[in-house]
Design a protein around this motif. Structure first.
Motif, short mmCIF file in Angstrom:
data_model
loop_
_atom_site.label_atom_id
_atom_site.label_comp_id
_atom_site.label_asym_id
_atom_site.label_seq_id
_atom_site.Cartn_x
_atom_site.Cartn_y
_atom_site.Cartn_z
N VAL A 7 6.68 -3.88 -8.88
CA VAL A 7 5.58 -4.06 -7.93
C VAL A 7 6.12 -4.64 -6.64
CG1 VAL A 7 3.47 -5.39 -7.43
CG2 VAL A 7 3.76 -4.28 -9.66
N ALA A 8 5.64 -4.12 -5.51
CA ALA A 8 5.97 -4.66 -4.20
C ALA A 8 4.68 -4.85 -3.43
CB ALA A 8 6.90 -3.70 -3.44
N ILE A 11 2.92 -0.08 -4.98
CA ILE A 11 3.00 -0.72 -3.67
C ILE A 11 1.59 -1.11 -3.23
CG2 ILE A 11 3.60 -0.43 -1.24
CD1 ILE A 11 5.74 1.56 -2.10
N ALA A 12 1.39 -2.40 -3.02
CA ALA A 12 0.09 -2.91 -2.57
C ALA A 12 0.22 -3.31 -1.11
CB ALA A 12 -0.33 -4.11 -3.41
N GLY A 13 -0.63 -2.75 -0.27
CA GLY A 13 -0.60 -3.09 1.15
C GLY A 13 -1.41 -4.32 1.44
N GLY A 70 -3.14 0.43 -2.20
CA GLY A 70 -4.00 0.03 -1.09
C GLY A 70 -4.06 -1.48 -0.98
N PRO A 71 -4.98 -1.98 -0.17
CA PRO A 71 -5.10 -3.44 -0.04
C PRO A 71 -5.61 -4.06 -1.33
CG PRO A 71 -6.89 -2.34 1.11
CD PRO A 71 -5.93 -1.26 0.68
N VAL A 72 -4.97 -5.13 -1.79
CA VAL A 72 -5.35 -5.83 -3.01
C VAL A 72 -5.79 -7.23 -2.64
CG1 VAL A 72 -4.57 -6.68 -5.26
CG2 VAL A 72 -3.77 -4.46 -4.42
#
Length: 400
Positions: free
Chosen positions: A196-197, A224-226, A253-255
């Protein structure tokens, strides 16, 4: 010094997307201080504090060049009514507004930068900050009564900018261990291994390097979480396709902060690979969740992640080194577990909210000349128990 007593604290946050001020405001309020947060009306990260602290929302951002001046005028008017004992500004635009607001008064300004233009400028064409930022930050460093740095790396940057050492106190960021903890819900995965990044989807966050490294990690998915809805993805998708791993990359997406622990706990390894950065928050949050970390040896990350104990450090912008480190941890369940245990211990020992708030409170009392309340000091051990134990074990010869 005057006798001890609660302070009237004004927290100024012109760019609320840079820093979630809620925990700091609530922590100071729990200690008896009267706290008011001045921010933008579109701030969704700072909920109304209820009876704990007040949130006053100022004017909307506008397209003209004077939107910061409008915010400064708003803060100036409000401070004349509140008459705070101390103003604590977060991020450089807030610092300019706060200094303008207290001009001609004796109210001291404490400033936390969170990021610095001298660092982003080193990124060259990836630096999106305005050209006047570095000069503005130097001005804030000279004019503020005190500056709080989040790491020794940030302290070095400030000293190089000409900020007096006597005006700087290093106060590491804290992690909410009630939210970020090893036990809890875990999001489902598709493959045997998961990396996870979390970060802004821009090249200097090193996510392209992580995608490149993924090509050397079979049966591993990358999530990938923005940070925002506006994060660009096309360039990263094209890069993943060129590397032949697009089918193993998921863009979450945004988390939100509420959902982030579930994602971090689901990972075998959380990777933080910026080319140059002072921020280390995601690494600490992953460590608090008991997840091993691979990070680039830059800025605050080099201090937060003890190499070989809570995770592994690698040089920045070297995907091969990143792949080797990830492959090492993904292949060794016992080592990942040990890093996870040490990470939890390090966060709880050295990065607790009570430690951070206590040290911020002492700075506030220092600049106001008040005698601080007689509260027990929570020490920051140089090496928490699990870290010391792992160092001892690593020095022993391997069993035959």
């Amino acid at each position: 010094m005057e006798v001890e007593g609660p302070l009237k604290v004004a927290l100024v946050v012109e760019q609320p997307e840079v820093f979630d001020i809620s925990a700091s405001a609530a922590g100071l309020a729990r200690r008896g201080h009267e706290v008011v947060v001045y921010t933008r009306p579109d701030d969704r990260r700072t909920p109304d504090g209820g009876t704990a602290f007040r949130v006053v929302r100022g004017p909307d951002r506008t397209d003209d060049d004077n939107h910061l001046g409008g915010f400064a005028d708003f803060v100036t008017g409000r401070l004349r009514v509140l008459r705070p004992d101390v103003v604590h500004a977060h991020h450089w635009t807030s610092g300019l507004a706060a200094l303008a607001a207290v001009n001609g008064t004796a109210v001291p300004v404490v400033h936390s930068f969170h990021s610095l233009g001298t660092v982003t400028r080193r990124l060259g064409r990836w630096d999106a900050s305005p050209p006047e930022r570095v000069d503005a930050e130097r001005l804030i460093g000279r004019r503020a009564a005190h500056v709080i740095a989040a790491s020794q790396a940030e302290l070095r940057e400030l000293l190089a900018m000409g900020v007096a050492r006597t005006k700087v106190t290093v106060v590491p960021h804290a992690v909410d261990t009630r939210r970020f903890r090893p036990r809890g819900t875990v999001s489902a995965r598709r493959l045997a291994r998961r990396v996870v990044a979390v970060g802004s989807l821009v090249p200097h966050e090193g996510l392209g390097d992580v995608v490149t490294a993924l090509s050397a990690l079979p049966d591993t998915e990358l999530v990938i979480a923005g940070r925002t809805d506006a994060d660009p993805r096309r360039w990263l998708r094209d890069h993943a396709k060129a590397c032949g791993v697009l089918h193993r990359v998921r863009f979450a997406g945004p988390v939100s902060q509420a959902a982030l622990p579930t994602l971090l706990r689901s990972a075998d390894v959380v990777v933080c690979a910026p080319w140059d950065s002072l921020d280390y928050t995601v690494a600490l949050e992953a460590m608090a969740c008991g997840t091993a970390v691979v990070a680039t040896e830059v800025g605050g990350l080099a201090e937060a992640v003890v190499d070989g104990v809570a995770g592994l450090l690698v040089p920045p912008r070297e995907p091969r080194a990143l792949a080797r480190a990830l492959r090492t941890l993904l292949a060794d369940d016992a080592r990942r577990f040990a890093h996870g245990v040490a990470g939890v211990d390090r966060v709880e020992s050295c990065y607790s909210p009570e430690q951070e708030i206590g040290e911020v409170e002492r700075v506030h009392h220092l600049v106001t000349g008040r005698t601080p309340p007689d509260r027990p000091v929570v020490p920051r051990p140089a090496s928490p128990p699990a870290v010391r134990l792992m160092r001892k074990l690593s020095a022993l010869p391997a069993q035959k």
